[in-house]
Design a protein around this motif. Structure first.
Motif, PDB file in Angstrom:
ATOM      1  N   SER A 168     -21.586  58.001  23.889  1.00 25.29           N
ATOM      2  CA  SER A 168     -22.143  56.742  23.433  1.00 25.29           C
ATOM      3  C   SER A 168     -21.263  55.615  23.940  1.00 25.29           C
ATOM      4  CB  SER A 168     -22.215  56.716  21.904  1.00 25.29           C
ATOM      5  OG  SER A 168     -22.989  57.808  21.430  1.00 25.29           O
ATOM      6  N   LEU A 169     -21.804  54.405  23.912  1.00 23.61           N
ATOM      7  CA  LEU A 169     -21.095  53.253  24.457  1.00 23.61           C
ATOM      8  C   LEU A 169     -19.730  53.107  23.800  1.00 23.61           C
ATOM      9  CD1 LEU A 169     -21.451  50.901  26.441  1.00 23.61           C
ATOM     10  CD2 LEU A 169     -22.260  49.515  24.526  1.00 23.61           C
ATOM     11  N   GLY A 170     -18.697  53.058  24.635  1.00 22.14           N
ATOM     12  CA  GLY A 170     -17.350  52.848  24.135  1.00 22.14           C
ATOM     13  C   GLY A 170     -16.707  54.051  23.475  1.00 22.14           C
ATOM     14  N   GLN A 171     -17.371  55.197  23.556  1.00 17.00           N
ATOM     15  CA  GLN A 171     -16.855  56.401  22.916  1.00 17.00           C
ATOM     16  C   GLN A 171     -16.466  57.451  23.953  1.00 17.00           C
ATOM     17  OE1 GLN A 171     -16.592  56.521  19.467  1.00 17.00           O
ATOM     18  NE2 GLN A 171     -17.261  54.392  19.618  1.00 17.00           N
ATOM     19  N   GLY A 172     -15.739  58.469  23.477  1.00 17.73           N
ATOM     20  CA  GLY A 172     -15.444  59.607  24.324  1.00 17.73           C
ATOM     21  C   GLY A 172     -16.631  60.549  24.390  1.00 17.73           C
ATOM     22  N   LEU A 173     -16.455  61.633  25.094  1.00 13.68           N
ATOM     23  CA  LEU A 173     -17.524  62.619  25.212  1.00 13.68           C
ATOM     24  C   LEU A 173     -17.553  63.504  23.963  1.00 13.68           C
ATOM     25  CD1 LEU A 173     -16.623  61.935  28.269  1.00 13.68           C
ATOM     26  CD2 LEU A 173     -17.980  63.938  28.814  1.00 13.68           C
ATOM     27  N   GLU A 174     -18.743  63.711  23.465  1.00 15.63           N
ATOM     28  CA  GLU A 174     -18.937  64.457  22.221  1.00 15.63           C
ATOM     29  C   GLU A 174     -19.710  65.738  22.519  1.00 15.63           C
ATOM     30  OE1 GLU A 174     -21.559  62.309  19.725  1.00 15.63           O
ATOM     31  OE2 GLU A 174     -21.473  63.709  18.049  1.00 15.63           O
ATOM     32  N   PHE A 175     -19.139  66.875  22.156  1.00 15.96           N
ATOM     33  CA  PHE A 175     -19.794  68.158  22.370  1.00 15.96           C
ATOM     34  C   PHE A 175     -21.058  68.271  21.528  1.00 15.96           C
ATOM     35  CE2 PHE A 175     -20.370  72.614  22.925  1.00 15.96           C
ATOM     36  CZ  PHE A 175     -20.667  73.154  21.687  1.00 15.96           C
ATOM     37  N   LEU A 176     -22.128  68.803  22.124  1.00 16.84           N
ATOM     38  CA  LEU A 176     -23.382  69.010  21.403  1.00 16.84           C
ATOM     39  C   LEU A 176     -23.695  70.488  21.217  1.00 16.84           C
ATOM     40  CD1 LEU A 176     -25.644  66.292  23.093  1.00 16.84           C
ATOM     41  CD2 LEU A 176     -24.432  66.148  20.909  1.00 16.84           C
ATOM     42  N   ILE A 177     -23.802  71.230  22.334  1.00 14.06           N
ATOM     43  CA  ILE A 177     -24.251  72.624  22.252  1.00 14.06           C
ATOM     44  C   ILE A 177     -23.758  73.387  23.467  1.00 14.06           C
ATOM     45  CG2 ILE A 177     -26.464  72.131  23.380  1.00 14.06           C
ATOM     46  CD1 ILE A 177     -27.763  74.206  21.454  1.00 14.06           C
ATOM     47  N   TYR A 178     -23.611  74.695  23.303  1.00 13.99           N
ATOM     48  CA  TYR A 178     -23.069  75.560  24.358  1.00 13.99           C
ATOM     49  C   TYR A 178     -23.881  76.840  24.439  1.00 13.99           C
ATOM     50  CZ  TYR A 178     -19.844  79.335  25.849  1.00 13.99           C
ATOM     51  OH  TYR A 178     -19.273  80.443  26.429  1.00 13.99           O
ATOM     52  N   PHE A 179     -24.217  77.256  25.655  1.00 18.80           N
ATOM     53  CA  PHE A 179     -24.907  78.514  25.924  1.00 18.80           C
ATOM     54  C   PHE A 179     -24.018  79.397  26.783  1.00 18.80           C
ATOM     55  CE2 PHE A 179     -29.140  77.340  24.472  1.00 18.80           C
ATOM     56  CZ  PHE A 179     -29.164  75.966  24.609  1.00 18.80           C
ATOM     57  N   GLN A 180     -23.949  80.672  26.430  1.00 17.32           N
ATOM     58  CA  GLN A 180     -23.208  81.629  27.243  1.00 17.32           C
ATOM     59  C   GLN A 180     -24.007  82.924  27.289  1.00 17.32           C
ATOM     60  OE1 GLN A 180     -20.570  81.791  29.282  1.00 17.32           O
ATOM     61  NE2 GLN A 180     -21.100  83.945  29.556  1.00 17.32           N
ATOM     62  N   GLY A 181     -24.573  83.207  28.450  1.00 21.34           N
ATOM     63  CA  GLY A 181     -25.305  84.452  28.653  1.00 21.34           C
ATOM     64  C   GLY A 181     -26.388  84.647  27.602  1.00 21.34           C
ATOM     65  N   ASN A 182     -26.419  85.835  27.028  1.00 19.85           N
ATOM     66  CA  ASN A 182     -27.415  86.167  26.020  1.00 19.85           C
ATOM     67  C   ASN A 182     -26.911  85.961  24.593  1.00 19.85           C
ATOM     68  OD1 ASN A 182     -29.371  86.981  27.914  1.00 19.85           O
ATOM     69  ND2 ASN A 182     -28.332  88.948  28.151  1.00 19.85           N
ATOM     70  N   SER A 183     -25.702  85.415  24.479  1.00 18.16           N
ATOM     71  CA  SER A 183     -25.149  85.196  23.146  1.00 18.16           C
ATOM     72  C   SER A 183     -25.873  84.053  22.444  1.00 18.16           C
ATOM     73  CB  SER A 183     -23.660  84.861  23.251  1.00 18.16           C
ATOM     74  OG  SER A 183     -22.955  85.879  23.913  1.00 18.16           O
ATOM     75  N   ALA A 184     -25.796  84.068  21.121  1.00 21.97           N
ATOM     76  CA  ALA A 184     -26.370  82.969  20.354  1.00 21.97           C
ATOM     77  C   ALA A 184     -25.640  81.688  20.715  1.00 21.97           C
ATOM     78  CB  ALA A 184     -26.236  83.245  18.866  1.00 21.97           C
ATOM     79  N   PRO A 185     -26.362  80.596  20.930  1.00 22.02           N
ATOM     80  CA  PRO A 185     -25.697  79.349  21.314  1.00 22.02           C
ATOM     81  C   PRO A 185     -24.854  78.783  20.187  1.00 22.02           C
ATOM     82  CG  PRO A 185     -28.046  78.981  20.928  1.00 22.02           C
ATOM     83  CD  PRO A 185     -27.838  80.457  20.871  1.00 22.02           C
ATOM     84  N   ASP A 186     -23.814  78.071  20.570  1.00 17.32           N
ATOM     85  CA  ASP A 186     -22.992  77.336  19.610  1.00 17.32           C
ATOM     86  C   ASP A 186     -23.617  75.959  19.441  1.00 17.32           C
ATOM     87  OD1 ASP A 186     -19.461  76.291  19.541  1.00 17.32           O
ATOM     88  OD2 ASP A 186     -21.149  75.819  18.243  1.00 17.32           O
TER      89      ASP A 186
ATOM     90  N   SER B  32     -22.895  73.827  17.002  1.00 18.23           N
ATOM     91  CA  SER B  32     -22.111  73.129  15.985  1.00 18.23           C
ATOM     92  C   SER B  32     -21.986  71.631  16.209  1.00 18.23           C
ATOM     93  CB  SER B  32     -20.718  73.749  15.896  1.00 18.23           C
ATOM     94  OG  SER B  32     -20.035  73.630  17.141  1.00 18.23           O
ATOM     95  N   GLY B  33     -22.252  71.158  17.431  1.00 13.81           N
ATOM     96  CA  GLY B  33     -22.110  69.740  17.722  1.00 13.81           C
ATOM     97  C   GLY B  33     -23.392  68.926  17.609  1.00 13.81           C
ATOM     98  N   LEU B  34     -24.506  69.578  17.382  1.00 21.02           N
ATOM     99  CA  LEU B  34     -25.761  68.830  17.296  1.00 21.02           C
ATOM    100  C   LEU B  34     -25.726  67.917  16.074  1.00 21.02           C
ATOM    101  CD1 LEU B  34     -28.398  71.572  18.221  1.00 21.02           C
ATOM    102  CD2 LEU B  34     -27.439  69.773  19.684  1.00 21.02           C
ATOM    103  N   PRO B  35     -26.000  66.619  16.256  1.00 19.17           N
ATOM    104  CA  PRO B  35     -25.805  65.668  15.165  1.00 19.17           C
ATOM    105  C   PRO B  35     -26.855  65.722  14.067  1.00 19.17           C
ATOM    106  CG  PRO B  35     -26.597  64.545  17.135  1.00 19.17           C
ATOM    107  CD  PRO B  35     -26.341  65.941  17.524  1.00 19.17           C
ATOM    108  N   SER B  36     -28.026  66.230  14.360  1.00 19.79           N
ATOM    109  CA  SER B  36     -29.070  66.327  13.326  1.00 19.79           C
ATOM    110  C   SER B  36     -30.104  67.341  13.772  1.00 19.79           C
ATOM    111  CB  SER B  36     -29.724  64.956  13.103  1.00 19.79           C
ATOM    112  OG  SER B  36     -30.652  64.670  14.143  1.00 19.79           O
ATOM    113  N   ASP B  37     -31.019  67.661  12.866  1.00 17.02           N
ATOM    114  CA  ASP B  37     -32.066  68.644  13.215  1.00 17.02           C
ATOM    115  C   ASP B  37     -33.128  68.048  14.130  1.00 17.02           C
ATOM    116  OD1 ASP B  37     -33.715  68.534   9.931  1.00 17.02           O
ATOM    117  OD2 ASP B  37     -33.402  67.013  11.471  1.00 17.02           O
ATOM    118  N   ARG B  38     -32.982  66.787  14.492  1.00 16.89           N
ATOM    119  CA  ARG B  38     -33.899  66.218  15.493  1.00 16.89           C
ATOM    120  C   ARG B  38     -33.521  66.672  16.898  1.00 16.89           C
ATOM    121  NH1 ARG B  38     -33.457  61.453  16.557  1.00 16.89           N
ATOM    122  NH2 ARG B  38     -31.524  60.855  15.519  1.00 16.89           N
ATOM    123  N   PHE B  39     -32.321  67.211  17.023  1.00 18.06           N
ATOM    124  CA  PHE B  39     -31.805  67.652  18.318  1.00 18.06           C
ATOM    125  C   PHE B  39     -31.954  69.164  18.446  1.00 18.06           C
ATOM    126  CE2 PHE B  39     -29.388  64.002  20.107  1.00 18.06           C
ATOM    127  CZ  PHE B  39     -29.544  63.118  19.060  1.00 18.06           C
TER     128      PHE B  39
END
Lengths: 112, 115
Positions: free
Chosen positions: A38-56, A58-65
């Protein structure tokens, strides 16, 4: 292509509309990440995928994402009922497991 | 809670001199650290990294130093060039034990190298 490709590069949308952002990772990279800045902010983690594992998610800000990754390659980040605070640059990165992440040029989202 | 901190929002250096960018972290589980450079309207570009088993890593004009006891790392650029002018982000992750390798970023330092 050789690098991470993101589309669209720019998106202006009206408040309340849904948007989809796409990421094509580097061929052969097993891990895929979404971040936002976001403007003036650092980078914020949202989500991570690795192979067939369940995605992480934890960074999604709301259930709209939400995000999905089809066939272990292309990923789509979906934002439902966009709000003005969702305006940011959304960055996708990919990597080989445990190695440095390489970023795309980002999708610039403006919610008006 | 800001786990990775870059306390200097900006730095100005003369061409040919050394640039030193600093970064502090609070999470002792971090074991891998990276520096990224970002130009306006572009994505971050990977610059250099260091594992927690090392205290120094060098690549050309760029050297990263890690002080684990102080939870501090720094990026040295020698000699600085005008093309180095960009925002520099420090990032950290936990790579082992099933961690997801997500990067935690600092807020960045804007480096301006004056000709």
């Amino acid at each position: 292509g050789a690098g991470v490709s993101q589309s669209p590069s720019n998106k202006v949308t009206e408040k309340g509309k849904d948007v989809e952002l796409r990421c094509d990772p580097i061929s052969g990279h097993t891990a895929l990440y979404w971040y936002r800045q976001s403007l003036g902010q650092g980078l914020e983690f949202l989500i991570y995928f690795q192979g067939n594992s369940a995605p992480d998610k934890s960074g999604l800000p709301s259930d709209r994402f939400s995000a999905e990754r089809t066939g272990g390659s292309v990923s789509t980040l979906t934002i439902q009922r966009t709000q003005q605070e969702d305006s940011a640059v959304y960055l996708c990165a990919s990597s080989l497991e445990g190695y440095s992440q390489y970023f795309g040029e980002g999708s610039w989202l403006t919610v008006v | 809670d800001q786990q990775v901190k870059q306390n200097s929002p900006s730095l100005s250096v003369q061409e040919g001199r050394i640039s030193i960018l600093n970064c502090d972290y609070t999470n002792s589980m971090f074991d891998y650290f990276l520096w990224y450079k970002k130009y306006p309207a572009e994505g971050p570009t990977f610059l250099i990294s260091i594992s927690s088993i090392k205290d120094k890593n060098e690549d050309g004009r760029f050297t990263v130093f890690l002080n684990k006891s102080a939870k501090h790392l720094s990026l040295h650029i020698v000699p600085s060039q005008p093309g180095d002018s960009a925002v520099y982000f420090c990032a950290a992750s936990s790579r082992w034990g099933g961690a997801t390798n997500k990067l935690i970023f600092g807020t960045g330092t804007l480096l301006a190298v004056q000709p």
